[in-house]
Scaffold this motif. Structure first.
Motif, PDB file in Angstrom:
ATOM      1  N   GLU A  28       0.837  -1.206   0.000  1.00 27.18           N
ATOM      2  CA  GLU A  28       0.000   0.000   0.000  1.00 27.18           C
ATOM      3  C   GLU A  28       0.864   1.245   0.000  1.00 27.18           C
ATOM      4  OE1 GLU A  28      -2.607  -0.175   3.313  1.00 27.18           O
ATOM      5  OE2 GLU A  28      -3.991  -1.600   2.382  1.00 27.18           O
ATOM      6  N   VAL A  29       1.900   1.259   0.854  1.00 27.24           N
ATOM      7  CA  VAL A  29       2.779   2.427   0.953  1.00 27.24           C
ATOM      8  C   VAL A  29       3.522   2.643  -0.361  1.00 27.24           C
ATOM      9  CG1 VAL A  29       4.808   3.364   2.109  1.00 27.24           C
ATOM     10  CG2 VAL A  29       3.021   2.237   3.436  1.00 27.24           C
ATOM     11  N   ILE A  30       4.054   1.560  -0.941  1.00 24.23           N
ATOM     12  CA  ILE A  30       4.798   1.672  -2.195  1.00 24.23           C
ATOM     13  C   ILE A  30       3.896   2.170  -3.312  1.00 24.23           C
ATOM     14  CG2 ILE A  30       5.979   0.338  -3.994  1.00 24.23           C
ATOM     15  CD1 ILE A  30       6.978  -1.501  -1.675  1.00 24.23           C
ATOM     16  N   ARG A  31       2.697   1.585  -3.406  1.00 22.51           N
ATOM     17  CA  ARG A  31       1.760   1.967  -4.454  1.00 22.51           C
ATOM     18  C   ARG A  31       1.334   3.419  -4.306  1.00 22.51           C
ATOM     19  NH1 ARG A  31      -1.122  -2.383  -4.234  1.00 22.51           N
ATOM     20  NH2 ARG A  31      -2.493  -1.605  -2.602  1.00 22.51           N
ATOM     21  N   CYS A 117     -17.762   9.155   8.260  1.00 19.78           N
ATOM     22  CA  CYS A 117     -16.864   9.085   7.108  1.00 19.78           C
ATOM     23  C   CYS A 117     -15.388   9.235   7.479  1.00 19.78           C
ATOM     24  CB  CYS A 117     -17.237  10.144   6.077  1.00 19.78           C
ATOM     25  SG  CYS A 117     -17.047  11.847   6.656  1.00 19.78           S
ATOM     26  N   THR A 118     -15.061   9.415   8.758  1.00 22.72           N
ATOM     27  CA  THR A 118     -13.678   9.710   9.145  1.00 22.72           C
ATOM     28  C   THR A 118     -12.705   8.626   8.713  1.00 22.72           C
ATOM     29  OG1 THR A 118     -14.294  11.135  10.993  1.00 22.72           O
ATOM     30  CG2 THR A 118     -12.130  10.090  11.098  1.00 22.72           C
ATOM     31  N   THR A 122      -9.611   9.002   5.973  1.00 19.59           N
ATOM     32  CA  THR A 122      -8.227   8.680   6.319  1.00 19.59           C
ATOM     33  C   THR A 122      -7.640   7.658   5.351  1.00 19.59           C
ATOM     34  OG1 THR A 122      -8.666   9.129   8.656  1.00 19.59           O
ATOM     35  CG2 THR A 122      -6.716   7.814   8.151  1.00 19.59           C
ATOM     36  N   ALA A 123      -8.435   6.656   5.008  1.00 25.77           N
ATOM     37  CA  ALA A 123      -7.974   5.628   4.067  1.00 25.77           C
ATOM     38  C   ALA A 123      -7.694   6.222   2.692  1.00 25.77           C
ATOM     39  CB  ALA A 123      -9.013   4.515   3.961  1.00 25.77           C
ATOM     40  N   LYS A 129      -7.540   3.444   0.051  1.00 25.88           N
ATOM     41  CA  LYS A 129      -8.760   3.347  -0.745  1.00 25.88           C
ATOM     42  C   LYS A 129      -8.558   4.136  -2.030  1.00 25.88           C
ATOM     43  CE  LYS A 129     -11.711   1.278   2.181  1.00 25.88           C
ATOM     44  NZ  LYS A 129     -12.418   0.015   1.880  1.00 25.88           N
ATOM     45  N   ARG A 130      -9.206   3.651  -3.097  1.00 20.04           N
ATOM     46  CA  ARG A 130      -9.125   4.341  -4.369  1.00 20.04           C
ATOM     47  C   ARG A 130     -10.521   4.742  -4.824  1.00 20.04           C
ATOM     48  NH1 ARG A 130      -5.122   1.531  -3.396  1.00 20.04           N
ATOM     49  NH2 ARG A 130      -3.052   2.115  -4.082  1.00 20.04           N
TER      50      ARG A 130
END
Length: 206
Positions: A28-31, A117-118, A122-123, A129-130
């Protein structure tokens, strides 16, 4: 004793499930990092189209001026694009998604931990999230719930903004718009937040 040793023996390898859990966060971090670098490169072209100097862009992006110059040179090899309009009355899906994202952030910051929605906001901010159709629908549902639950705490302009965004997302415009989806989403996000914050300031001062 031998039995006890075998019970506590270090495993020789990880299970696939363990490896999957361990790598999921890294991926996730790399992407997200790759996507942010690409978006920054595209935004440099947008800023240059607004007439900003390389020096100013370098300061804002925390890049060296030669690096900014290199990005701008890449942009000059592409077909020139007309400047991106920053008015809210644009109804392509990425622009509307950016507005929805901004509204969700404002709601989250206004009602803090109690906003539905918090976690989603954040995601999105962290790249977990995309903006898929399913995720946008879920964010709409959460924003609607917050507008219902926290109606007394939120400015009326938040509901008006959501209604306009929602109508647009139901039938988004098919007209080709200037800029990539990620650029348009990011610009709409900033424009919408600035307007919502301005409305809130006016409400407090009044």
């Amino acid at each position: 004793m031998a039995r006890e040793e075998s019970t506590h023996r270090t495993p020789e390898t990880l299970t696939e499930q363990q490896a999957e859990r361990m790598l999921a966060g890294m991926n996730e971090v790399i992407r997200a990092g790759e996507e942010m670098r690409k978006l920054r490169a595209e935004m440099i072209k947008v800023f240059a189209g607004f007439g900003w100097t390389q020096e100013r862009i370098a300061q804002l992006t925390e890049m060296s001026q030669p690096a900014v110059s290199k990005q701008m040179a890449k942009g000059r090899t592409d077909d020139p694009q007309p400047p991106i309009r920053l008015s809210l009355d644009q109804y392509d899906a990425p622009w509307l998604e950016g507005r929805l994202w901004a509204l969700a952030e404002e709601i989250s910051e206004t009602v803090h931990e109690t906003a539905c929605c918090t976690r989603y906001v954040t995601a999105l901010a962290r790249g977990r999230k995309r903006f898929t159709p399913q995720n946008v629908d879920e964010l709409r549902r959460l924003v609607e719930e917050d507008l219902r639950l926290h109606r007394a705490e939120l400015p009326a302009g938040y509901r008006a903004a959501y209604d306009e965004i929602s109508r647009g997302l139901d039938v988004p415009s098919k007209v080709a718009a200037t800029g990539s989806a990620s650029v348009r989403r990011s610009l709409a996000h900033q424009v919408q937040r600035a307007l919502l914050q301005g409305d809130e300031s006016s409400r407090k001062s009044g």
